[in-house]
Scaffold this motif. Structure first.
Motif, PDB file in Angstrom:
ATOM      1  N   SER A 165     -39.221 129.413  -5.554  1.00 35.45           N
ATOM      2  CA  SER A 165     -39.917 130.184  -6.579  1.00 35.45           C
ATOM      3  C   SER A 165     -41.419 130.220  -6.310  1.00 35.45           C
ATOM      4  CB  SER A 165     -39.649 129.586  -7.961  1.00 35.45           C
ATOM      5  OG  SER A 165     -38.270 129.560  -8.245  1.00 35.45           O
ATOM      6  N   ALA A 166     -41.985 129.076  -5.985  1.00 35.11           N
ATOM      7  CA  ALA A 166     -43.426 129.013  -5.752  1.00 35.11           C
ATOM      8  C   ALA A 166     -43.831 129.865  -4.550  1.00 35.11           C
ATOM      9  CB  ALA A 166     -43.853 127.566  -5.542  1.00 35.11           C
ATOM     10  N   ILE A 167     -43.037 129.784  -3.480  1.00 35.39           N
ATOM     11  CA  ILE A 167     -43.351 130.533  -2.262  1.00 35.39           C
ATOM     12  C   ILE A 167     -42.912 131.984  -2.398  1.00 35.39           C
ATOM     13  CG2 ILE A 167     -42.933 130.645   0.235  1.00 35.39           C
ATOM     14  CD1 ILE A 167     -42.535 127.582   0.152  1.00 35.39           C
ATOM     15  N   GLY A 168     -41.859 132.218  -3.190  1.00 37.33           N
ATOM     16  CA  GLY A 168     -41.376 133.556  -3.439  1.00 37.33           C
ATOM     17  C   GLY A 168     -40.487 134.089  -2.332  1.00 37.33           C
ATOM     18  N   ARG A 169     -39.348 133.427  -2.109  1.00 34.79           N
ATOM     19  CA  ARG A 169     -38.431 133.877  -1.075  1.00 34.79           C
ATOM     20  C   ARG A 169     -37.019 134.007  -1.645  1.00 34.79           C
ATOM     21  NH1 ARG A 169     -42.726 134.747   0.347  1.00 34.79           N
ATOM     22  NH2 ARG A 169     -43.739 134.315   2.339  1.00 34.79           N
ATOM     23  N   PRO A 170     -36.283 135.067  -1.251  1.00 37.04           N
ATOM     24  CA  PRO A 170     -34.925 135.271  -1.744  1.00 37.04           C
ATOM     25  C   PRO A 170     -33.998 134.176  -1.240  1.00 37.04           C
ATOM     26  CG  PRO A 170     -35.781 137.233  -0.617  1.00 37.04           C
ATOM     27  CD  PRO A 170     -36.699 136.110  -0.306  1.00 37.04           C
ATOM     28  N   GLY A 171     -32.997 133.845  -2.046  1.00 38.03           N
ATOM     29  CA  GLY A 171     -32.076 132.791  -1.648  1.00 38.03           C
ATOM     30  C   GLY A 171     -30.627 133.122  -1.940  1.00 38.03           C
ATOM     31  N   ILE A 172     -29.741 132.592  -1.113  1.00 35.64           N
ATOM     32  CA  ILE A 172     -28.324 132.487  -1.430  1.00 35.64           C
ATOM     33  C   ILE A 172     -28.093 131.000  -1.660  1.00 35.64           C
ATOM     34  CG2 ILE A 172     -25.948 132.750  -0.616  1.00 35.64           C
ATOM     35  CD1 ILE A 172     -26.880 135.138   1.051  1.00 35.64           C
ATOM     36  N   LEU A 173     -27.841 130.624  -2.898  1.00 29.67           N
ATOM     37  CA  LEU A 173     -27.809 129.222  -3.289  1.00 29.67           C
ATOM     38  C   LEU A 173     -26.380 128.766  -3.540  1.00 29.67           C
ATOM     39  CD1 LEU A 173     -30.860 129.173  -5.731  1.00 29.67           C
ATOM     40  CD2 LEU A 173     -30.819 128.661  -3.282  1.00 29.67           C
ATOM     41  N   VAL A 174     -26.048 127.603  -2.972  1.00 32.13           N
ATOM     42  CA  VAL A 174     -24.706 127.035  -3.087  1.00 32.13           C
ATOM     43  C   VAL A 174     -24.829 125.660  -3.747  1.00 32.13           C
ATOM     44  CG1 VAL A 174     -22.571 126.466  -1.869  1.00 32.13           C
ATOM     45  CG2 VAL A 174     -24.127 128.213  -0.931  1.00 32.13           C
ATOM     46  N   PRO A 175     -24.639 125.585  -5.067  1.00 36.24           N
ATOM     47  CA  PRO A 175     -24.802 124.294  -5.755  1.00 36.24           C
ATOM     48  C   PRO A 175     -23.841 123.237  -5.232  1.00 36.24           C
ATOM     49  CG  PRO A 175     -24.671 126.111  -7.326  1.00 36.24           C
ATOM     50  CD  PRO A 175     -24.295 126.669  -5.998  1.00 36.24           C
ATOM     51  N   LEU A 176     -24.338 122.009  -5.188  1.00 32.40           N
ATOM     52  CA  LEU A 176     -23.487 120.876  -4.826  1.00 32.40           C
ATOM     53  C   LEU A 176     -22.409 120.729  -5.889  1.00 32.40           C
ATOM     54  CD1 LEU A 176     -23.289 118.423  -2.808  1.00 32.40           C
ATOM     55  CD2 LEU A 176     -24.550 117.122  -4.530  1.00 32.40           C
ATOM     56  N   PRO A 177     -21.128 120.768  -5.518  1.00 34.06           N
ATOM     57  CA  PRO A 177     -20.060 120.699  -6.521  1.00 34.06           C
ATOM     58  C   PRO A 177     -19.790 119.270  -6.968  1.00 34.06           C
ATOM     59  CG  PRO A 177     -19.099 120.869  -4.359  1.00 34.06           C
ATOM     60  CD  PRO A 177     -20.599 120.923  -4.154  1.00 34.06           C
ATOM     61  N   ASN A 178     -19.026 119.148  -8.026  1.00 32.39           N
ATOM     62  CA  ASN A 178     -18.510 117.852  -8.498  1.00 32.39           C
ATOM     63  C   ASN A 178     -19.581 116.901  -9.013  1.00 32.39           C
ATOM     64  OD1 ASN A 178     -15.926 118.729  -7.624  1.00 32.39           O
ATOM     65  ND2 ASN A 178     -16.347 117.969  -5.560  1.00 32.39           N
ATOM     66  N   ALA A 179     -20.808 117.363  -9.181  1.00 30.03           N
ATOM     67  CA  ALA A 179     -21.836 116.510  -9.773  1.00 30.03           C
ATOM     68  C   ALA A 179     -21.558 116.361 -11.265  1.00 30.03           C
ATOM     69  CB  ALA A 179     -23.218 117.114  -9.557  1.00 30.03           C
ATOM     70  N   LEU A 180     -21.721 115.151 -11.777  1.00 31.25           N
ATOM     71  CA  LEU A 180     -21.418 114.904 -13.188  1.00 31.25           C
ATOM     72  C   LEU A 180     -22.259 115.782 -14.107  1.00 31.25           C
ATOM     73  CD1 LEU A 180     -21.014 111.018 -13.307  1.00 31.25           C
ATOM     74  CD2 LEU A 180     -19.217 112.747 -13.502  1.00 31.25           C
ATOM     75  N   ASP A 181     -23.504 115.963 -13.768  1.00 33.48           N
ATOM     76  CA  ASP A 181     -24.404 116.727 -14.619  1.00 33.48           C
ATOM     77  C   ASP A 181     -24.413 118.228 -14.291  1.00 33.48           C
ATOM     78  OD1 ASP A 181     -25.313 114.289 -15.805  1.00 33.48           O
ATOM     79  OD2 ASP A 181     -26.591 113.979 -14.058  1.00 33.48           O
ATOM     80  N   GLN A 182     -23.812 118.601 -13.159  1.00 35.97           N
ATOM     81  CA  GLN A 182     -23.838 119.994 -12.694  1.00 35.97           C
ATOM     82  C   GLN A 182     -25.275 120.535 -12.667  1.00 35.97           C
ATOM     83  OE1 GLN A 182     -21.213 122.118 -11.432  1.00 35.97           O
ATOM     84  NE2 GLN A 182     -20.502 120.035 -11.162  1.00 35.97           N
ATOM     85  N   ASP A 183     -26.194 119.676 -12.233  1.00 43.37           N
ATOM     86  CA  ASP A 183     -27.601 120.043 -12.249  1.00 43.37           C
ATOM     87  C   ASP A 183     -27.921 121.161 -11.263  1.00 43.37           C
ATOM     88  OD1 ASP A 183     -26.851 118.005 -10.430  1.00 43.37           O
ATOM     89  OD2 ASP A 183     -28.930 117.481 -10.057  1.00 43.37           O
ATOM     90  N   GLN A 184     -27.328 121.126 -10.067  1.00 44.06           N
ATOM     91  CA  GLN A 184     -27.652 122.162  -9.092  1.00 44.06           C
ATOM     92  C   GLN A 184     -27.137 123.534  -9.529  1.00 44.06           C
ATOM     93  OE1 GLN A 184     -27.227 121.580  -4.942  1.00 44.06           O
ATOM     94  NE2 GLN A 184     -28.217 119.586  -4.932  1.00 44.06           N
ATOM     95  N   ALA A 185     -25.983 123.557 -10.194  1.00 40.83           N
ATOM     96  CA  ALA A 185     -25.472 124.833 -10.706  1.00 40.83           C
ATOM     97  C   ALA A 185     -26.431 125.407 -11.742  1.00 40.83           C
ATOM     98  CB  ALA A 185     -24.088 124.639 -11.314  1.00 40.83           C
TER      99      ALA A 185
END
Length: 375
Positions: free
Chosen positions: A285-305
């Motif tokens: 976000s700070a640098i401003g570049r497009p992303g294809i993001l793949v959240p780490l699965p199975n995290a208890l908090d689902q923070d990456q999602a």
């Protein structure tokens, strides 16, 4: 160790203790806060676990405090974890009495629990910083006990009025290299010109990137393969097979297990494929570049999602859950984006629109206000 280094004479500068887990996701923002406070002649010391000993150079002093992560849910594992944390709190109480910090700032991870809890028990001002779009377990445990909460994303504590009233959204403090990289404007993809693709995944994500991304690239049409310029972070053991696939497809690729200039490489890219840790999303976000993001699965908090969803809703990223992250799907996404330079530029602008460059200064302001209110 320095005895009584936090004691303050009239007019003296406060001493700030930061407490953080031993991973880069927790320590990088702690370093950024330390740098912001240093500009104001305010010293910081670090309380953490053994993993973070190498980060000591960024702080006036480093203190190792016993801690443990909750892993197993069986009674024996829970008892062992509880005993270690209790011992850590006892050691942290003694540390507070000796060092006497003016404020303790926790950045999450279980190593932050003993110092922050010990400080709150002794009526020392405390601040939490939550990097993710959802609050982690350690910070959840501490949240009701601290003086103030800072968040990297909006809405983290909105469902709890008692926490929301003491929460300030300030963004995620960024390393100086990221601030510098953010100065570089996005360079639109030219028709039939090079498409620079950066791929990384962190310690828990590099394997799947090695499994999926080269296989996806191999499925692209030859004319698009010729345009690709790939930079990929790959585990040492995966480098030979990744290199072989790219060589067979005649794709230009730089492959290494680690890049110490990753922010500059993000700035030089047209598209990033990565996991979605808080630091990664904040840096994109700070640098401003497009992303294809793949959240780490199975995290208890689902923070990456949750983190990826923030950037997706802003229009700066495509979020693919791991079950959908297949060579066919990724190849299709790259093919569409490569043919639409305008969309990539719009995604870059959207990502930049939610970037926060001065989060470290904002957090420094909040920390020092918390000290002033308490005193």
């Amino acid at each position: 160790m320095i005895e009584n280094e936090g004691s303050m004479a009239a007019g003296a500068k406060p001493l700030v203790m930061v407490a953080a887990g031993g991973t880069g996701g927790h320590l990088f923002p702690a370093e950024a806060l330390s740098a912001a406070l240093s500009k104001r002649d305010v010293s910081t010391v670090l309380a953490t676990d053994n993993r973070a000993a190498k980060f000591g150079e960024h702080f006036k002093s480093l203190y190792v405090v016993p801690s443990a992560t909750v892993r197993g849910r069986d009674p024996i594992s829970l008892m062992r974890t509880g005993a270690t944390l209790a011992y850590g709190v006892a050691k942290a109480v003694m540390l507070m009495r000796r060092v006497r910090p003016s404020v303790v700032v926790g950045f999450g991870g279980y190593p932050s629990v003993p110092p922050v809890l010990a400080a709150s028990l002794q009526n020392i001002p405390t601040v939490l910083h939550e990097q993710n779009a959802v609050m982690g377990r350690a910070n959840k445990f501490l949240a009701s006990r601290v003086s103030a909460i800072a968040t990297g994303f909006a809405g983290v504590t909105d469902k709890d009025k008692a926490l929301a009233i003491k929460t300030t959204c300030i963004g995620n403090p960024l390393r100086p290299a990221v601030i510098e990289a953010a100065k570089a404007p996005y360079e639109p993809v030219q028709p039939n010109g090079p498409l620079r693709l950066l791929v990384f995944g962190g310690s828990q994500g590099a394997r799947i990137m090695a499994d999926i991304v080269p296989a996806a690239v191999a499925k692209l049409e030859p004319h698009l393969q010729m345009r690709l310029k790939i930079t990929q972070q790959t585990r040492e053991e995966d480098i030979p097979r990744v290199r072989e696939i790219y060589a067979k497809a005649q794709v230009a690729a730089e492959i290494a297990p680690f890049f110490n200039d990753l922010p500059a490489r993000i700035a030089a890219s047209h598209l990033v494929v990565s996991r979605s840790g808080a630091g990664t999303v904040s840096e994109l976000s700070a640098i401003g570049r497009p992303g294809i993001l793949v959240p780490l699965p199975n995290a208890l908090d689902q923070d990456q999602a949750a983190n990826a969803l923030v950037l997706e809703k802003a229009g700066g990223a495509i979020r693919l859950l791991q079950r959908d992250f297949t060579p066919d799907r990724l190849a299709a996404e790259i093919d569409v984006l490569a043919a639409d330079s305008g969309r990539l530029s719009a995604m870059s602008q959207a990502a930049k629109g939610i970037g926060v460059l001065d989060a470290a200064e904002r957090l420094a302001d909040l920390v020092l206000r918390t000290v002033s209110v308490k005193s």
